[in-house]
Design a protein around this motif. Structure first.
Motif, PDB file in Angstrom:
ATOM      1  N   TYR A   1       0.701  -1.186   0.129  1.00 42.25           N
ATOM      2  CA  TYR A   1      -0.117   0.003  -0.073  1.00 42.25           C
ATOM      3  C   TYR A   1       0.935   1.239  -0.130  1.00 42.25           C
TER       4      TYR A   1
ATOM      5  N   LEU B   1      -8.554   1.136   4.206  1.00 41.27           N
ATOM      6  CA  LEU B   1      -7.281   0.676   3.720  1.00 41.27           C
ATOM      7  C   LEU B   1      -7.276  -1.043   4.208  1.00 41.27           C
TER       8      LEU B   1
ATOM      9  N   SER C   1      -9.008  -3.389   2.145  1.00 42.66           N
ATOM     10  CA  SER C   1      -8.171  -3.750   0.790  1.00 42.66           C
ATOM     11  C   SER C   1      -7.655  -5.015   0.810  1.00 42.66           C
TER      12      SER C   1
END
Length: 265
Positions: free
Chosen positions: A113, A215, A218
């Motif tokens: 990320y 996040l 994800s």
């Protein structure tokens, strides 16, 4: 094969003479690599975000990887040792961008990320960390071409300034490094077969729980995200001394115009 590897392990670096090939290599890599690896420019909020991500996923998080700060040409075996998941299921390192391609190769199951923060605020935060001030009458305060100014920079931070020797201003060098850093990330993302989520530090700063859960989700295949998790009150490495200050007051119009020009390119 894995037992043989650990026999040669010393000071967190595995001896390069070991032959890691074939199935033994894959088993070792897939079982000891971090699940998630974070990238992001220094002082862009990466520490606060990896810390929070570890909390909501209830796994260990590693904030820094010092062996990546000054070492060059790390071998694949050295990377495997440095990145061992015992140091953190989730790990992040700003300097990791220089090893991103290698990490993707030796840790094929690891997902990435990216943390991004506004260029001007990132430059301001790095300047706060290194106690850099705009030169004003004393141009040597912001003259990275001056050997004395450059000498005072910690070794782990010098790579942010070294490639831009045609620019005397430390602030301009930082801004150019920021742009080049995220250009590197964009090129890296084109080479890997999976999506790399991005998180904006400004979004995290406004609503930490919502942005960090987004996040976390994800990586639903890897992480179990707890929406009731309580994020740590103190996040990251603390606030810079000039955080929140109006940049038009902090910096001269000339410097601000130059930084904005780099930002808009």
């Amino acid at each position: 094969a894995i037992d043989d590897i650990f026999k040669f392990k010393k000071n967190n670096i595995i001896d390069d003479t070991i032959d890691l090939t074939g199935r033994g290599y894959q088993v070792f890599a897939n079982s000891t690599c971090p699940w998630i690896f974070g990238l992001g420019h220094q002082k862009s909020g990466t520490s606060a975000i990896v810390d929070a991500l570890g909390v909501v996923a209830n796994v260990s998080a590693r904030i820094d990887i010092p062996p990546m700060w000054n070492r060059k040409n790390l071998s694949n075996i050295q990377l495997l040792s440095i990145l061992h998941s015992k140091y953190g299921i989730i790990q992040k390192e700003g300097h990791g961008i220089q090893y991103a391609y290698e990490i993707a190769q030796v840790c094929p199951l690891t997902r990435f990320y990216v943390v991004q923060r506004d260029l001007l605020q990132t430059v301001r935060s790095v300047a706060d960390r290194l106690d850099l001030k705009e030169g004003g009458e004393n141009v040597n305060k912001d003259n990275c071409s001056n050997p004395e100014v450059f000498r005072r920079l910690p070794n782990g931070w010098k790579p942010l300034f070294e490639p831009y020797k045609n620019d005397t201003s430390c602030f301009i060098r930082l801004a150019k490094h920021y742009v080049a850093y995220y250009d590197q990330i964009a090129k890296f993302e084109e080479t890997i077969p999976f999506h790399v989520p991005h998180i904006e530090y400004e979004d995290f700063n406004q609503n930490a729980t919502s942005s960090i859960l987004q996040l976390c989700h994800s990586f639903d295949y890897y992480l179990n995200c707890d929406k009731k998790a309580v994020l740590p009150f103190k996040q990251g490495q603390g606030r810079g001394k000039n955080r929140g200050k109006n940049l038009t007051i902090l910096w001269s119009p000339s410097l601000l115009n130059k930084l904005n020009y780099i930002k808009q390119q």
